[in-house]
Every structure is written in structure tokens, then in C-alpha cells.
Design a protein around this motif. Sequence first.
Motif, PDB file in Angstrom:
ATOM      1  N   ILE A 204      -8.269  -1.275  -8.071  1.00 19.27           N
ATOM      2  CA  ILE A 204      -8.033  -1.313  -6.618  1.00 19.27           C
ATOM      3  C   ILE A 204      -6.871  -2.268  -6.307  1.00 19.27           C
ATOM      4  O   ILE A 204      -5.999  -1.971  -5.491  1.00 19.27           O
ATOM      5  N   LEU A 205      -6.864  -3.427  -6.996  1.00 19.83           N
ATOM      6  CA  LEU A 205      -5.764  -4.371  -6.788  1.00 19.83           C
ATOM      7  C   LEU A 205      -4.437  -3.730  -7.169  1.00 19.83           C
ATOM      8  O   LEU A 205      -3.428  -3.923  -6.492  1.00 19.83           O
ATOM      9  N   HIS A 206      -4.469  -2.952  -8.235  1.00 25.09           N
ATOM     10  CA  HIS A 206      -3.256  -2.258  -8.659  1.00 25.09           C
ATOM     11  C   HIS A 206      -2.785  -1.291  -7.564  1.00 25.09           C
ATOM     12  O   HIS A 206      -1.579  -1.166  -7.295  1.00 25.09           O
ATOM     13  N   GLN A 207      -3.715  -0.624  -6.907  1.00 25.30           N
ATOM     14  CA  GLN A 207      -3.347   0.307  -5.827  1.00 25.30           C
ATOM     15  C   GLN A 207      -2.688  -0.436  -4.668  1.00 25.30           C
ATOM     16  O   GLN A 207      -1.717   0.043  -4.079  1.00 25.30           O
ATOM     17  N   LEU A 208      -3.247  -1.607  -4.330  1.00 22.91           N
ATOM     18  CA  LEU A 208      -2.653  -2.398  -3.243  1.00 22.91           C
ATOM     19  C   LEU A 208      -1.238  -2.826  -3.624  1.00 22.91           C
ATOM     20  O   LEU A 208      -0.311  -2.763  -2.813  1.00 22.91           O
ATOM     21  N   ASP A 209      -1.103  -3.249  -4.869  1.00 22.51           N
ATOM     22  CA  ASP A 209       0.200  -3.703  -5.328  1.00 22.51           C
ATOM     23  C   ASP A 209       1.222  -2.568  -5.301  1.00 22.51           C
ATOM     24  O   ASP A 209       2.382  -2.777  -4.922  1.00 22.51           O
ATOM     25  N   SER A 210       0.789  -1.360  -5.663  1.00 20.33           N
ATOM     26  CA  SER A 210       1.782  -0.273  -5.655  1.00 20.33           C
ATOM     27  C   SER A 210       2.119   0.139  -4.225  1.00 20.33           C
ATOM     28  O   SER A 210       3.247   0.550  -3.938  1.00 20.33           O
ATOM     29  N   MET A 211       1.185  -0.029  -3.297  1.00 20.90           N
ATOM     30  CA  MET A 211       1.486   0.242  -1.886  1.00 20.90           C
ATOM     31  C   MET A 211       2.543  -0.750  -1.366  1.00 20.90           C
ATOM     32  O   MET A 211       3.475  -0.380  -0.653  1.00 20.90           O
ATOM     33  N   ARG A 212       2.387  -1.985  -1.778  1.00 25.70           N
ATOM     34  CA  ARG A 212       3.367  -3.016  -1.415  1.00 25.70           C
ATOM     35  C   ARG A 212       4.751  -2.642  -1.950  1.00 25.70           C
ATOM     36  O   ARG A 212       5.749  -2.699  -1.231  1.00 25.70           O
ATOM     37  N   LYS A 213       4.785  -2.229  -3.210  1.00 32.14           N
ATOM     38  CA  LYS A 213       6.073  -1.896  -3.826  1.00 32.14           C
ATOM     39  C   LYS A 213       6.670  -0.626  -3.245  1.00 32.14           C
ATOM     40  O   LYS A 213       7.851  -0.547  -2.960  1.00 32.14           O
ATOM     41  N   ARG A 214       5.828   0.412  -3.089  1.00 33.48           N
ATOM     42  CA  ARG A 214       6.314   1.732  -2.681  1.00 33.48           C
ATOM     43  C   ARG A 214       6.764   1.734  -1.221  1.00 33.48           C
ATOM     44  O   ARG A 214       7.826   2.236  -0.886  1.00 33.48           O
ATOM     45  N   ASP A 215       5.941   1.162  -0.357  1.00 32.98           N
ATOM     46  CA  ASP A 215       6.196   1.275   1.085  1.00 32.98           C
ATOM     47  C   ASP A 215       6.730  -0.024   1.696  1.00 32.98           C
ATOM     48  O   ASP A 215       7.046  -0.054   2.884  1.00 32.98           O
ATOM     49  N   GLY A 216       6.772  -1.089   0.912  1.00 32.89           N
ATOM     50  CA  GLY A 216       7.183  -2.375   1.478  1.00 32.89           C
ATOM     51  C   GLY A 216       6.162  -2.952   2.445  1.00 32.89           C
ATOM     52  O   GLY A 216       6.478  -3.792   3.290  1.00 32.89           O
TER      53      GLY A 216
END
Length: 270
Positions: A204-216
Motif C-alpha cells: 500500500i505504501l508503494h502505491q502511495l509513493d507511485s501516486m506521488r511520483k506519477r501525478d505529483g
Amino acid sequence: MQYKIDKGVRSENVILDIRDLSLDYVMPDQNIHAVIDLKLVARMGKITALVGESGSGKSTVALAVMGIQDKNAVISNGEIYLAGTDVLSLPKKDKRSYISNRVGIIFQDPIDSLNPLLTIGEQLVEAVLIHEKITKNQARTIALNQLLAVSLPQPEELMKKYPFMLSGGMCQRVMIAIASVFRPLLLIADEPTTALDVTIQAQILHQLDSMRKRDGTAILLITHDLGVVAEIADDVCIMKDGHIVESGTVDDIFYNPQHVHTRQLLAATL
Ligand SMILES: Nc1ncnc2c1ncn2[C@@H]1O[C@H](COP(=O)(O)OP(=O)(O)OP(=O)(O)O)[C@@H](O)[C@H]1O
Ligand code: NI
């Protein structure tokens, strides 16, 4: 009425800027000072952790930003700048849409956050349609892509399922998919992994991190788990009894803690 706008806030990639916020819960016999002179900033593409023991006021801050605080809550002071506009100065009729177009939220208990009577597909499609004027079929395609984006396999099958048929980790991914469907500027995650077992937490943390990276997306991550903070956060605010007692980068907090309470929290984690 003129809204309070601060353009400087916008230029520094600051999505959320809470200034001197004080909030009381009014009780018959007393007032509880749940948040006192709180300052907190969340930036585009960064994860800001709000850390503190149970009852320190973390969720109260989250609810105040969302404009969904309990009925007995009274904000006595401060400003909450969201994308440059103080949401507390917005008229009631504009406030809800202003906030909900910019902020997504996920809570600790994903199963409780989903509607038990609707399928995952119905809930996602509904979330898409709230934000986009498109056909149901187009919304369905977006919904399927959202499920793939949070690494949920067989999205076609998943769309037909009801929340009780999913594990906690899968429900939390669905919540992230719903919260990220309109690419919010800010995502508030209030103890998003507390109810999940350790391996699922990491996913789940990985998903949050990729949202941060992908969408800013700017992410405000509320937790009492400093292990999670060390792993994923950029900035940290330590909260105790309604106050921010210390804030800084992850390195500041872990390698050079100034406040005795921060040291106590760190000692308790080791
Ligand atoms: N509606 C309310 N009326 C009165 N007191 C409240 C209300 N909601 C919360 N509180 C109190 O305000 C304080 C802050 O609560 P809050 O839920 O914000 O803490 P928290 O840091 O999120 O805790 P936790 O880690 O347990 O979720 C606590 O003392 C809590 O009991
Ligand atoms: Ni809480």
C-alpha cells in the motif's frame, strides 16, 4: 465576500499550508483544545508525515482540512491554505466543491469506507462520473485503468465484486484508486496501513509513493509508526497534545531530533 488568497504559496509548490490553526471540541463541561497553533506544509510530489501518539490530534487536523470536522468542533484561529486559497474563508456553498475537487482521503478501515451494497465497479464508476462529464462506458474504462494502476489483477472480475468479498489490502487499493481517480492535488492518508498485515502494508505504501511520483500528488500521511515514516516520508511533523513539537526533513528528525518527545518516540521504535 473576498476569499483570502496567497499567490506566493502557489509558486513554491506548496499545496497545503496550515497556519496557526486552533480547534476546540466544545463539551458540556469543558472545551478540549485538540489543535493548538498548528503549522504544517505539504508540497507537490512530497510525502509529509504527521506523527504522534493516539489522541494527539492528527485525525482532527485531517478532518479540518477536509471541512468535515465533528459538529462540536470550533475553529478559533488560523488559516488552511489549499492551493493558495484559505478554505476557512470560503463561503459554505463553495467550500465543499473547492475541497473535494482538490483533496482525496483514505482512512484506516477501508472496508468501512466502501459502500457494502454497491459493487466495486459501481463505486468506482460513480467516483469517476462525479468528476468528469463523460458517458458510463468511458467512466468504466477509466475505472478499469485505475484498478490496474494500483496493481489489482483481473479488474474486470473485481468490478463485479462486493467489498466483503475482498481482503483488507485489496479494499485499501480500491480506496486509493477511488481517491486518485481525479488526480487530487493532495491526498490525506489517515493511518492507511494500520489495519493491514506487514507485507500488505508495504504494498500500500508503494502505491502511495507511485501516486506521488506519477501525478505529483502532495501526500499527508498520518501515522504513529516511525518505521513507515523512515521508509517513505520526505518531511515529518511530530505532534503531541495538539501541538507540533518539532518538524523537519526525515533526516533532521531521525539523525538530529531536537525535542524530547521526538527522542522518546524514536526510542520507543527501536
Ligand atoms: N467530537 C469530539 N468531541 C470531543 N473530543 C473529541 C472529538 N473528536 C476527538 N476528540 C478528542 O480530541 C483529541 C484528538 O483526537 P484525534 O482523533 O484527532 O487524535 P489522533 O491523534 O487522530 O488519535 P488516534 O491516533 O487514536 O487516531 C482526543 O483527545 C480525542 O479524544
Ligand atoms: Ni486518528
